[in-house]
Design a protein around this motif. Structure first.
Motif, PDB file in Angstrom:
ATOM      1  N   GLN A   1       0.839  -1.187   0.000  1.00 48.49           N
ATOM      2  CA  GLN A   1       0.000   0.000   0.000  1.00 48.49           C
ATOM      3  C   GLN A   1       0.882   1.249   0.000  1.00 48.49           C
ATOM      4  O   GLN A   1       1.906   1.280   0.685  1.00 48.49           O
ATOM      5  CB  GLN A   1      -0.903   0.033   1.236  1.00 48.49           C
ATOM      6  CG  GLN A   1      -2.052  -0.933   1.199  1.00 48.49           C
ATOM      7  CD  GLN A   1      -3.161  -0.471   0.266  1.00 48.49           C
ATOM      8  OE1 GLN A   1      -3.430   0.714   0.115  1.00 48.49           O
ATOM      9  NE2 GLN A   1      -3.800  -1.426  -0.381  1.00 48.49           N
TER      10      GLN A   1
ATOM     11  N   ARG B   1       1.881   4.636   1.266  1.00 50.83           N
ATOM     12  CA  ARG B   1       1.692   5.290   2.556  1.00 50.83           C
ATOM     13  C   ARG B   1       2.424   6.631   2.577  1.00 50.83           C
ATOM     14  O   ARG B   1       3.287   6.894   1.732  1.00 50.83           O
ATOM     15  CB  ARG B   1       2.198   4.391   3.678  1.00 50.83           C
ATOM     16  CG  ARG B   1       1.437   3.073   3.816  1.00 50.83           C
ATOM     17  CD  ARG B   1       1.897   2.253   5.023  1.00 50.83           C
ATOM     18  NE  ARG B   1       3.322   1.966   5.014  1.00 50.83           N
ATOM     19  CZ  ARG B   1       3.906   0.954   4.366  1.00 50.83           C
ATOM     20  NH1 ARG B   1       3.173   0.137   3.637  1.00 50.83           N
ATOM     21  NH2 ARG B   1       5.198   0.764   4.431  1.00 50.83           N
TER      22      ARG B   1
ATOM     23  N   GLY C   1      -7.815   2.754  -0.669  1.00 51.38           N
ATOM     24  CA  GLY C   1      -7.637   1.317  -0.847  1.00 51.38           C
ATOM     25  C   GLY C   1      -7.086   0.915  -2.197  1.00 51.38           C
ATOM     26  O   GLY C   1      -6.902  -0.275  -2.457  1.00 51.38           O
TER      27      GLY C   1
ATOM     28  N   PHE D   1      -0.828   1.867  -4.648  1.00 54.35           N
ATOM     29  CA  PHE D   1       0.240   0.940  -4.291  1.00 54.35           C
ATOM     30  C   PHE D   1       1.586   1.462  -4.760  1.00 54.35           C
ATOM     31  O   PHE D   1       1.672   2.270  -5.686  1.00 54.35           O
ATOM     32  CB  PHE D   1      -0.011  -0.425  -4.954  1.00 54.35           C
ATOM     33  CG  PHE D   1      -1.306  -1.050  -4.560  1.00 54.35           C
ATOM     34  CD1 PHE D   1      -1.390  -1.827  -3.414  1.00 54.35           C
ATOM     35  CD2 PHE D   1      -2.444  -0.844  -5.309  1.00 54.35           C
ATOM     36  CE1 PHE D   1      -2.608  -2.389  -3.037  1.00 54.35           C
ATOM     37  CE2 PHE D   1      -3.665  -1.399  -4.945  1.00 54.35           C
ATOM     38  CZ  PHE D   1      -3.739  -2.178  -3.804  1.00 54.35           C
TER      39      PHE D   1
ATOM     40  N   SER E   1      -7.370  -5.116  -6.336  1.00 58.41           N
ATOM     41  CA  SER E   1      -8.004  -4.338  -5.268  1.00 58.41           C
ATOM     42  C   SER E   1      -9.335  -3.749  -5.715  1.00 58.41           C
ATOM     43  O   SER E   1     -10.295  -3.727  -4.945  1.00 58.41           O
ATOM     44  CB  SER E   1      -7.075  -3.230  -4.757  1.00 58.41           C
ATOM     45  OG  SER E   1      -6.997  -2.140  -5.658  1.00 58.41           O
TER      46      SER E   1
END
Length: 163
Positions: free
Chosen positions: A5, A7, A46, A49, A104
């Motif tokens: 993911q 961040r 969500g 990436f 996803s």
């Protein structure tokens, strides 16, 4: 390479990769990568990436999706961007990122991923074709970029499992 993911701790490298793509001239109409707060706010949590190199954690590339509309009819449609560090191209980074995004979005009930790509970005068009995207049309002379009118090829990938 591992996919994780995206961040906040990846922000500096992600925005640097984005700026490198902007500077090359065939990735986007944008002229400057945004500040992290703006980037972060515009991307769906969500569905973003990074590809990280081995154990070092250097960001090789990123993918992120944004909602195309807040109208409920478009709840299953997103637009995406994928960028790879110039030194990491040709290593399957973009494909791994797209595969993570597809997984996803399908898990979240999203049935269409779309994007617009300059026709001069042949590698990007080929990548998307291999990942199941199809060309739905070309917006001719849709905007000026560095003083030149540019076309944008519209692509979409319809899920075979959602819908």
């Amino acid at each position: 390479m591992r996919i994780e993911q995206l961040r906040p701790e990846h922000a500096e490298q992600v925005l640097a990769i984005y700026q490198a793509g902007i500077d090359e001239g065939n990735a986007t109409f944008e002229t400057q990568a945004p500040e992290w707060a703006s980037f972060d706010k515009s991307k769906l949590p969500g569905h973003r990436f990074v590809a990280l190199e081995g154990n070092g954690g250097r960001v090789l590339g990123w993918v992120a999706a944004s909602a195309v509309s807040d109208r409920c009819a478009y709840a299953g449609v997103v637009e995406h961007s994928v960028y790879v560090h110039p030194d990491a191209r040709g290593r399957g980074v973009a494909r791994a990122l797209l595969d993570a995004l597809i997984a996803s979005t399908e898990a979240d009930g999203i049935w269409t991923i779309q994007s617009g790509i300059f026709p001069e970005n042949r590698a990007g068009l080929a990548l998307h074709a291999r990942a199941g995207f199809r060309i739905i049309g070309t917006r001719e002379r849709i905007g000026r970029h560095r003083g030149v009118w540019r076309d944008v090829v519209l692509l979409e990938r319809r899920s075979s499992v959602v819908g």
